[in-house]
Scaffold this active site. Structure first.
Site: not given
Ligand code: BES
Ligand code: ZN
Ligand code: ZN
Length: 469
Positions: A236, A243, A317
């Site tokens: 990801d 990110k 999601r």
């Molecule tokens: N894979 C990440 C979530 C994650 C973050 C898992 C840290 C393990 C450790 C997920 O896909 C993500 O990036 N979620 C975002 C959602 C936001 C953009 C609404 C997040 O948590 O910042």
């Molecule tokens: Zn993710």
């Molecule tokens: Zn993500």
């Protein structure tokens, strides 16, 4: 590490070294020396007395965690020596905690080290008064469970270069072959033909083809039907909502939900459970490129709902939305439908690194899964849905938005997003597990090593073992 039960008094059992778990040093033979060395019976306290050939480990009380942490500390010390076999007395300890602590604690991952440590073929003999069939069964089950957890850890720890959706599909095939499970692997052509546009879009910029994995175990005497769905983001990067560098590191962990589902499936036939279990994984890589899906896109999921994309990093999601729809269309009369995902950073902020966030509409079921998690040695807690948060994922342009309009309660709003892809008849049967915290931790603790932990595996196997009762 080989673990055996021995029907013999500990004193009469030959071995290179003895591991002694103590919660008080008062009655201990080597009390004076332990006192001199400042030993206290606390978590992870361990002392090796080489002359006496003894390893003393501290244990705070008699719960699963304390015993498993003590067993892990003892085994790690034993592993650091050249002794071949160790003995330990079961006494009043829980055999399950002892065996799982020892097997999970001795896990190492050195695939990427140029100098590989030779596996030492060490052995642990557990001395008991009588080897009852119950004890033997517990030992066998605990070994199967620990192997499933360690196998999950191996997958999670493998790099995205070596573990992309096609590899994940091959691992699923291997697991199916080993246990005689039914295995279906679908590629992007299938996703396109079957309107799985949300999942398909997330993987579009990747050079690796997305895979939908479906394993099933259907014993003749099945009493219940359970569907397990895992987020299998083999990487990801965040996609176009890229990110920041520091947050991207470790994102190989984003396949942990899918890996947990595969780990569980690897154990299910070996445990001979009379439950029909389906394991479904959306294996996808979220990357950037000219073909990437974008913030502002509107995607149509398999159930026809339209999704406004405002952040391509909320990709899990989207993948799960289509996998949930697929599962409910393919499998009828489901008793339980659980999904596992490293879904939100918010969940880690909310409940800490070692705890799974449990969400859903059925209070009793949530209570049950949390209790099973705690019994199995995993931490989990329920996070409540509410009407206010449900409104925050409304969209002005589509049916629903992939991020909430509020910065708070992100784990819950992600859970509420998934709720949109659960049919009315399955609303009370569904539980969402956000394992973003426990799935991968960059610090070893107790029997959890650096890296993948195998979160979700023990709690689910415990649940499956108990529903047949
Ligand atoms: N894979 C990440 C979530 C994650 C973050 C898992 C840290 C393990 C450790 C997920 O896909 C993500 O990036 N979620 C975002 C959602 C936001 C953009 C609404 C997040 O948590 O910042
Ligand atoms: Zn993710
Ligand atoms: Zn993500």
């Amino acid at each position: 590490m080989k673990i055996n039960l021995i029907e013999k008094n500990i004193k009469k059992t030959k071995s290179d070294i003895e591991i002694i778990i103590v919660s008080s040093i008062e009655k201990v033979e080597d009390k004076n020396i332990l006192e001199t060395l400042g030993f206290e019976p606390k978590d992870e306290a361990v002392i090796l007395l080489p002359e006496a050939r003894k390893i003393y480990v501290g244990c705070e009380n008699s719960d699963y965690d304390s015993i498993a942490i003590a067993a892990s500390a003892g085994i790690k010390k034993f592993n650091s020596t050249k002794f071949k076999n160790a003995k330990i007395s079961l006494e009043k300890l829980s055999l399950k905690a002892l065996v799982e602590g020892a097997s999970l604690g001795s896990y190492t991952f050195n695939k990427y080290k140029s100098k590989k440590e030779k596996s030492k073929k060490q052995e642990l003999n557990i001395c008991v008064d009588k080897i009852t069939s119950k004890l033997q069964k517990t030992l066998n089950e605990s070994i199967v469970i620990s192997n499933a957890v360690n196998r999950t850890r191996d997958m999670v720890n493998t790099t995205p270069e070596d573990f992309y959706p096609g590899v994940m599909a091959n691992v699923a095939k291997d697991i199916a072959d080993e246990s005689n499970l039914h295995c279906k692997i679908r590629g992007e052509e299938y996703l396109e033909k079957n309107d799985m546009n949300a999942m398909l879009s997330v993987g579009r910029a990747s050079v690796h083809e997305s895979k939908l994995i479906h394993l099933s175990y259907k014993p003749k005497n099945a009493k219940k039907k359970v569907v397990l769905i895992g987020k299998g983001l083999t990487y990801d990067s965040g996609g176009l909502s890229l990110k920041p560098a520091d947050f991207m590191v470790t994102m190989k962990l984003d396949k942990s939900g899918g890996c947990a589902v595969l780990g569980i499936m690897s154990a299910i036939a070996k445990l001979n459970l009379p439950v029909e279990v389906h394991g479904i994984v959306g294996a996808v890589e979220n990357m950037i490129g000219g073909d990437a899906y974008k913030p502002d896109d509107v995607l149509t999921a398999k159930n026809g709902k339209t999704i406004e994309v405002r952040n391509t990093d909320a990709e899990g999601r989207l993948v799960l939305a289509d996998c949930l729809c697929y599962a409910q269309e393919e499998i009828k009369n489901i008793d339980y439908i659980f999904d596992y995902a490293t879904l939100t950073g918010a969940c880690v902020v909310g409940v800490g690194q070692y705890t799974t966030g449990v969400m859903g509409n059925n209070t009793n079921l949530k209570r049950e899964v949390v209790a099973n998690a705690l019994d199995a040695g995993e931490y989990a807690t329920s996070l409540p849905f509410n009407r206010f948060l449900r409104k925050t994922i409304k969209s002005e342009v589509a049916d629903i938005c992939n991020v909430a309009s509020t910065r708070y309660g992100g784990a819950i709003t992600a859970g509420l997003f998934l709720e949109n892809f659960i049919s009315e008849e399955n609303k009370e049967k569904w539980v969402h597990f956000d394992i973003a915290g426990p799935a991968y931790v960059e610090k070893a603790w107790g029997y959890n090593p650096y890296g993948g932990s195998g979160a979700g595996v023990r709690m689910t196997l415990e649940f499956l073992k108990n529903i047949q009762k």
